[in-house]
Design an enzyme around this catalytic site. Structure first.
Site, mmCIF file in Angstrom:
data_model
loop_
_atom_site.group_PDB
_atom_site.id
_atom_site.type_symbol
_atom_site.label_atom_id
_atom_site.label_comp_id
_atom_site.label_asym_id
_atom_site.label_seq_id
_atom_site.Cartn_x
_atom_site.Cartn_y
_atom_site.Cartn_z
ATOM 1 C CG ASP A 1 -11.454 0.123 -2.685
ATOM 2 O OD1 ASP A 1 -11.150 -0.419 -3.683
ATOM 3 O OD2 ASP A 1 -10.736 -0.216 -1.694
ATOM 4 C CG HIS B 1 -2.569 -2.928 -2.164
ATOM 5 N ND1 HIS B 1 -3.642 -3.421 -1.845
ATOM 6 C CD2 HIS B 1 -2.710 -1.489 -2.467
ATOM 7 C CE1 HIS B 1 -4.534 -2.385 -1.751
ATOM 8 N NE2 HIS B 1 -3.822 -1.355 -2.146
ATOM 9 C CG ASP C 1 -10.597 -5.500 -0.457
ATOM 10 O OD1 ASP C 1 -9.901 -5.180 -1.555
ATOM 11 O OD2 ASP C 1 -10.833 -4.759 0.580
ATOM 12 N NE ARG D 1 -7.671 2.474 3.197
ATOM 13 C CZ ARG D 1 -7.795 1.670 4.322
ATOM 14 N NH1 ARG D 1 -7.597 2.366 5.538
ATOM 15 N NH2 ARG D 1 -8.183 0.396 4.125
ATOM 16 N NE ARG E 1 -3.618 -0.708 2.939
ATOM 17 C CZ ARG E 1 -4.395 -1.007 3.873
ATOM 18 N NH1 ARG E 1 -4.514 -2.147 4.216
ATOM 19 N NH2 ARG E 1 -4.983 0.070 4.528
ATOM 20 N N GLY F 1 -11.473 -3.002 8.905
ATOM 21 C CA GLY F 1 -12.228 -1.883 8.742
ATOM 22 C C GLY F 1 -12.878 -1.610 7.426
ATOM 23 C CE LYS G 1 -11.245 1.632 1.371
ATOM 24 N NZ LYS G 1 -10.624 0.185 1.372
HETATM 25 C C1 R5P Z 1 -7.484 -1.342 0.257
HETATM 26 O O1 R5P Z 1 -7.217 -0.528 -0.738
HETATM 27 C C2 R5P Z 1 -7.414 -2.730 0.002
HETATM 28 O O2 R5P Z 1 -7.941 -3.035 -1.163
HETATM 29 C C3 R5P Z 1 -8.122 -3.264 1.246
HETATM 30 O O3 R5P Z 1 -9.288 -2.806 1.139
HETATM 31 C C4 R5P Z 1 -7.600 -2.944 2.377
HETATM 32 O O4 R5P Z 1 -6.095 -3.195 2.406
HETATM 33 C C5 R5P Z 1 -8.242 -3.555 3.931
HETATM 34 O O5 R5P Z 1 -7.728 -3.072 4.756
HETATM 35 P P1 R5P Z 1 -8.564 -2.740 6.133
HETATM 36 O O6 R5P Z 1 -8.909 -4.423 6.391
HETATM 37 O O7 R5P Z 1 -7.407 -2.397 7.320
HETATM 38 O O8 R5P Z 1 -9.569 -1.902 6.087
#
Ligand code: R5P
Length: 332
Positions: free
Chosen positions: A174, A135, A231, A199, A101, A238, A197
């Site tokens: 997202d 990712h 995902d 952040r 990320r 979260g 979504k």
């Molecule tokens: C975000 O861009 C990824 O695709 C996942 O949604 C993210 O890494 C999930 O992270 P968390 O479970 O901490 O929300």
């Protein structure tokens, strides 16, 4: 096709030993004998207890928690040990690539840690890299050595397609994951909804700066439908929890979730268990000790996929055809 190398060796760090053992079973070679110790001064020491001279060496290390930095150092030190022991070729097999990320400079004075990690892996001695569902695909370009990025999405596709549901809708958590979620939805012949979504960045807590997800909107109609959230990874959970709340508000009948990488950090497993999600399906790219498992969790193994690819790399056979055999065409 024959191999350039007479023999293959597979070693593993402590990132995901159960997966490394399954891969060795699949390939039909014993796990290489290496000593890995952490001294009281926290220095990590590695010794290969067998020769790797001119051999085709695969070093398996998932960049897992807890002690992620130790897992990274183990990988680098294992690679260095193989290089200095005159291995013929060294392939770093990294089922989960951490720091994915942190892949761009999206605000002033921040690092690109995914690139830094790629540089370190190359300097340590890897001639090529094998990984699963990065990712962001562009991380491939951080390496100037050959990089095979596999996908485990086809395992998830097959699992859900076998349910034979005709009222399921795939939900992307997202917009950024929308394209991959659309491919997934096509592969199981389902419609797609997208949660928008954002952040929100928080500064100044005792834990330092962090972000938390905030869902704003849902694109698509989930009323009375079975929803399947897809995902690449679940970290703190979260994002998924926000999407679950949104889907419940929008009248979803049942909610399911799946991802490739089950990071399950900081109580995520407990949160997911209590979330009302009927079933969560993940793969074993990361270790899942008993504390991160519950009856509603299904774990699919990537060991057959990785084992088959290792055999192909060793034999100089195209890796691409494995996907035309195993992968649904819509996941291209
Ligand atoms: C975000 O861009 C990824 O695709 C996942 O949604 C993210 O890494 C999930 O992270 P968390 O479970 O901490 O929300």
């Amino acid at each position: 096709m024959g191999s350039r190398f007479d023999e293959m060796r597979i070693f593993s760090g402590n990132g995901n030993m159960p997966l490394a053992q399954l891969i060795c079973d699949r390939v039909g070679v014993p796990l290489g004998d290496a000593t890995i110790v952490k001294f009281t001064n926290e220095n990590i020491f590695v010794k290969l207890n067998e020769s790797v001279r001119e051999k085709d060496v695969f070093v398996i290390q998932s960049l897992s928690t807890p002690d992620l930095s130790d897992r990274i150092m183990e990988l680098l030190i294992l690679l260095d040990a193989c290089k200095r022991a005159s291995a013929g070729r060294i392939t770093a097999v990294i089922p989960y690539y951490a720091y994915g990320r942190t892949d761009k400079k999206d605000q002033p004075r921040v690092p690109i840690t995914a690139r830094l990690l790629a540089d370190m892996i190359q300097v340590a001695g890897a001639h090529q890299v094998l990984t699963i569902d990065l990712h962001a695909g562009q991380i491939q370009g951080f390496f100037s050595i050959p990089m095979d990025e596999l996908t485990a999405m086809h395992l998830l596709v097959r699992y859900w397609a076998d349910k034979g549901w005709d009222d399921v809708i795939v939900v992307s958590p997202d917009v950024g994951f929308g394209k991959r979620a659309r491919n997934f939805a096509e592969a199981i012949d389902a419609p797609l909804a997208i949660a928008e979504k954002r952040r929100v960045q928080h500064f100044g807590s005792h834990a330092g700066p962090h972000t938390s997800p905030e869902i704003l909107n849902l694109i698509g109609d989930v009323q009375g439908k079975r929803c399947l959230i897809v995902d690449d990874e679940i970290a703190t959970g979260g994002s998924i929890m926000e999407v679950v709340r949104l889907l419940q508000r929008e009248g979803a009948s049942e909610i399911y979730a799946c991802c490739v990488h089950a990071v399950f950090a900081g109580g995520a497993a407990e949160r997911l268990q209590k979330s009302g999600i009927r079933e969560v399906v993940v793969t074993d790219t990361l270790p899942l000790p008993p504390g991160k498992r519950w009856p509603g969790l299904t774990v699919l193994s990537v060991s057959t996929l990785i084992g088959e690819v290792i055999q192909r790399i060793h034999s100089g056979i195209s890796v691409d055809t494995i996907f035309t055999q195993h992968k649904h065409p819509a996941l291209g």
